[in-house]
Design a protein around this motif. Structure first.
Motif, short mmCIF file in Angstrom:
data_model
loop_
_atom_site.label_atom_id
_atom_site.label_comp_id
_atom_site.label_asym_id
_atom_site.label_seq_id
_atom_site.Cartn_x
_atom_site.Cartn_y
_atom_site.Cartn_z
N ARG A 110 -9.79 1.57 3.33
CA ARG A 110 -10.56 2.38 4.28
C ARG A 110 -9.69 2.79 5.47
O ARG A 110 -9.76 3.94 5.94
CB ARG A 110 -11.77 1.57 4.76
N ALA A 111 -8.84 1.89 5.93
CA ALA A 111 -8.00 2.20 7.09
C ALA A 111 -6.95 3.25 6.76
O ALA A 111 -6.66 4.14 7.58
CB ALA A 111 -7.33 0.93 7.59
N PHE A 112 -6.38 3.20 5.55
CA PHE A 112 -5.28 4.10 5.22
C PHE A 112 -5.71 5.26 4.33
O PHE A 112 -4.87 5.96 3.76
CB PHE A 112 -4.15 3.31 4.55
N ALA A 113 -7.01 5.48 4.23
CA ALA A 113 -7.50 6.64 3.49
C ALA A 113 -6.97 7.95 4.05
O ALA A 113 -6.65 8.88 3.29
CB ALA A 113 -9.03 6.62 3.47
N GLY A 117 8.61 2.75 5.44
CA GLY A 117 8.76 4.11 4.92
C GLY A 117 7.44 4.66 4.43
O GLY A 117 6.47 4.79 5.18
N ARG A 118 7.38 4.98 3.13
CA ARG A 118 6.14 5.50 2.53
C ARG A 118 5.27 4.37 1.98
O ARG A 118 4.40 4.61 1.14
CB ARG A 118 6.46 6.50 1.42
N GLU A 119 5.51 3.18 2.42
CA GLU A 119 4.72 2.03 2.00
C GLU A 119 4.29 1.24 3.23
O GLU A 119 4.93 1.29 4.28
CB GLU A 119 5.51 1.13 1.05
N ILE A 120 3.20 0.50 3.05
CA ILE A 120 2.69 -0.36 4.10
C ILE A 120 2.63 -1.78 3.55
O ILE A 120 2.11 -2.00 2.45
CB ILE A 120 1.29 0.07 4.57
N ALA A 121 3.20 -2.72 4.28
CA ALA A 121 3.04 -4.14 3.95
C ALA A 121 1.92 -4.67 4.83
O ALA A 121 1.92 -4.43 6.05
CB ALA A 121 4.33 -4.90 4.20
N ALA A 122 0.97 -5.36 4.23
CA ALA A 122 -0.22 -5.71 5.00
C ALA A 122 -0.83 -7.02 4.54
O ALA A 122 -0.64 -7.46 3.40
CB ALA A 122 -1.26 -4.59 4.89
N PHE A 123 -1.57 -7.63 5.46
CA PHE A 123 -2.45 -8.75 5.17
C PHE A 123 -3.87 -8.30 5.51
O PHE A 123 -4.09 -7.74 6.60
CB PHE A 123 -2.09 -9.98 6.00
N GLY A 180 -3.80 6.23 1.14
CA GLY A 180 -3.42 4.86 0.80
C GLY A 180 -4.04 4.38 -0.50
O GLY A 180 -5.20 4.66 -0.80
N LYS A 181 -3.23 3.66 -1.28
CA LYS A 181 -3.72 3.04 -2.51
C LYS A 181 -2.97 1.73 -2.74
O LYS A 181 -1.77 1.62 -2.44
CB LYS A 181 -3.57 3.97 -3.70
N ILE A 208 0.86 -1.18 0.00
CA ILE A 208 0.00 0.00 0.00
C ILE A 208 0.89 1.23 0.00
O ILE A 208 1.74 1.39 0.89
CB ILE A 208 -0.92 0.03 1.24
N GLU A 209 0.72 2.07 -0.98
CA GLU A 209 1.48 3.32 -1.04
C GLU A 209 0.72 4.41 -0.31
O GLU A 209 -0.51 4.52 -0.44
CB GLU A 209 1.72 3.72 -2.50
N ILE A 210 1.45 5.21 0.47
CA ILE A 210 0.84 6.31 1.22
C ILE A 210 1.61 7.59 0.93
O ILE A 210 2.71 7.55 0.37
CB ILE A 210 0.83 6.01 2.74
#
Length: 623
Positions: A398-401, A384-390, A405-406, A356-358
């Motif tokens: 919705r969480a990283f809006a 950093g400016r990214e999120i690794a997620a499951f 987040g995209k 997820i890029e933020i």
């Protein structure tokens, strides 16, 4: 760049042509003989001067204690009596400050050097002098260890083979000049004098002007021989200046300069400067790393031949070998006894996570807060400016809006090299094991745990029956209730395990350690403690006094090998869950849309360890 050699590497070079090297010994060469080194004498001088000026009893100060050393250095940093620590003039200034007269300094030196006995290295050096393998030795030491050791080795050989070494101090420098002029080897030149000499060079003024004749002898020797420097720090400006001047001679140091030290990083700038100038002049230079003079001597004696009588004399004082060769076990390994390990292998685990890029940099803690605020089911880690997620893509967006987040595909996971990936998989494994079973995850910064869920009073009979069925093997293993309240306190407790994600023997394991979790009131767990730090139940989490620690200890004290084996087997059967051992951290539903789940496959068979060889200990009971 100055080359660095080990002791054995230097020995190979030296033993080919020992006659081409002069030796230079500093205070460190006499340390193993019981003579104080220059550094230890500096500590003692500074301690005495500190006690004089601060009116503290000498008995109250331990100069070898780092705390006292810091206090003493801080004291002198505001005064003018001594230079800064490690200054080249520190020894001389401290010596003169504590013993102002030459007579007192001579007495101090005499008391220090007469306590020494020639070490193994001195015997090796003496054997080389007696056999005329070494032409000359220069030293700044006041002791007579070299003379004593050489006298002993001389007496072991026939009279016509004795070296009869000449010793010259600063008050009889003509002896050294004659030996050098007439090539009368071997000789010992004591640059700062002998403790019995009328003249001694100790103070700053004395050391500033090295005896001209001795300096000339040192320079002439450097034009004829290479130089091996042992136990000398290079603090004396006059000696270092003499060695530097010797470089100007044609064909100076024909055998090279080998500076022996404990570590190449510890040499003083003056030494580095000398070696660099020598290298620029075409002189072979090297720093020889050897922990002690004795170890260097051991390397030399192993590579050079000596008459049997001298070799026996030398070996008699050789330090006892700490490491010794032992024969490898020859008998075949035994099948028993074996140790059961509280770890189950992870047969497979996620290789990728959702990327997820933020639009800003956030921490993993902040990322978890966003997930919690959105009430999303997800496991996340910040990169950093990214999120690794499951999790479900919809819930993640919705969480990283709030941070733009995209979804940006997937990100590879390398837990062996990336700490964030290891943390993400650790969190996911903990959630996966507890998902859909009567287990509760307890995620902490100090390590995660899983505890047995005691259930709620409002649970339906069917739910209670299902929980009992899933925990039946574990209940039989413990033979005591898996949850309840602590008698006398009323605190709820549950059995549980600490969870670790470890890579051992090139494979990943889910390691677990059983313990009893007790839910302490927040007031006793610590007012204002965060959720991550308010757990006093697991040993690795302990930060405050635990009021029920004795109860926990007593609960486990009576459990021996058989009980532990049952408990480990019970958890090993429970943790993998279904018969195929597949557990999922999110358990995405079909109507959840696209997403990335964390799927692990665990084996219910624990690791076992058996002896790699037989041993009499295993036969003690006749098995």
């Amino acid at each position: 760049m100055i080359k660095t050699l080990t002791g054995p590497q230097f020995s190979s070079t030296f033993c080919l042509r020992p006659e081409q090297f002069a030796w230079f010994l500093g205070a460190g060469a006499s340390a193993a003989a019981g003579i104080p080194t220059g550094y230890s004498m500096i500590l003692d001088f500074k301690k005495r001067l500190f006690c004089q000026l601060s009116r503290i009893s000498l008995r109250e100060v331990d100069a070898n204690d780092p705390l006292w050393q810091q206090r003493i250095d801080l004291f002198f940093s505001t005064r003018s009596e001594l230079p800064a620590p490690d200054d080249p003039t520190e020894y001389a200034r401290a010596f003169e400050a504590i013993y102002p007269t030459a007579a007192d300094r001579r007495t101090c030196i005499e008391q220090a050097v007469t306590r020494g006995t020639p070490s193994f290295a001195h015997r090796v050096l003496a054997a080389l002098l007696t056999t005329r393998r070494i032409p000359c030795v220069f030293t700044t030491n006041f002791d007579q260890l070299v003379e004593t050791a050489t006298t002993l080795t001389d007496q072991l050989v026939p009279a016509n083979e004795r070296a009869n070494m000449t010793t010259a101090a600063i008050d009889n420098a003509e002896r050294a000049e004659r030996c050098l002029r007439e090539s009368s080897w071997p000789f010992l030149a004591k640059l700062h004098g002998d403790f019995q000499s009328v003249e001694l060079k100790n103070t700053t003024e004395e050391l500033r002007e090295q005896d001209v004749r001795m300096r000339r002898v040192l320079g002439a020797a450097c034009a004829r021989f290479g130089l091996v420097v042992v136990g000398y720090s290079g603090r004396d400006e006059s000696v270092m200046a003499a060695l530097t001047e010797a470089l100007a001679q044609p064909n100076a140091f024909p055998g090279g300069i080998y500076w022996v030290t404990r570590s190449a990083s510890s040499v003083l700038p003056a030494v580095s400067e000398l070696l660099e100038k020598a290298a620029q002049s075409g002189v072979t230079t090297a720093i020889v790393e050897s922990p002690t003079f004795d170890e260097l001597a051991g390397d030399i004696i192993d590579g050079i031949s000596l008459p049997p009588v001298l070799l026996q004399h030398v070996q008699e004082s050789r330090p006892t070998q700490i490491l010794a060769e032992l024969p490898l076990p020859a008998r075949e390994q035994r099948s028993f006894p074996v140790l059961q390990c509280s770890a189950i292998p992870i047969l497979s685990m996620p290789k990728q996570a959702r990327r997820i890029e933020i639009n800003t940099v956030i921490t993993t803690v902040r990322a978890r807060e966003l997930v919690r605020d959105a009430k999303a089911r997800a496991v996340v880690a910040s990169v950093g400016r990214e999120i690794a997620a499951f999790g479900s893509d919809a819930e993640l967006l919705r969480a990283f809006a709030p941070v733009g987040g995209k979804i940006a595909g997937t990100i590879d996971l390398h837990p062996d090299t990336d700490s964030w990936a290891l943390g993400l998989l650790y969190d996911a494994l903990t959630w996966a094991i507890s998902r859909g079973r009567p287990l509760l995850p307890r995620l902490r910064r100090k390590g995660h745990a899983i505890i047995v869920a005691s259930g709620l009073p409002t649970d339906s009979p069917e739910r209670v029956a299902a929980r009992k069925e899933k925990l039946s093997h574990l209940r039989q293993a413990y033979s005591t209730p898996l949850s309840g309240t602590v008698e006398g306190y009323g605190y709820p407790f549950s059995e549980g395990v600490q969870i670790r994600l470890d890579c051992v023997a090139n494979r990943w394991w889910c390691a677990f350690e059983p313990f009893t979790y007790v839910e302490l009131p927040r007031t006793e767990a610590g007012d204002g403690a965060s959720h991550d730090e308010g757990d006093d139940n697991v040993a690795s989490f302990v930060r405050r006094a635990n009021p029920i620690m004795d109860w926990q200890r007593e609960r486990w004290a009576g459990r021996r090998n058989k009980e532990w084996a049952r408990i480990i087997a019970g958890w090993a059967k429970l943790l993998p869950g279904s018969h195929d051992g597949v557990v999922k951290a999110i358990s995405l539903r079909e109507d959840s849309g696209p997403g990335q789940d964390a799927e692990f496959r665990l084996s219910p068979v624990t690791a076992w360890s058996r002896p790699s060889h037989d041993h009499d200990y295993f036969q003690r009971s006749g098995r």
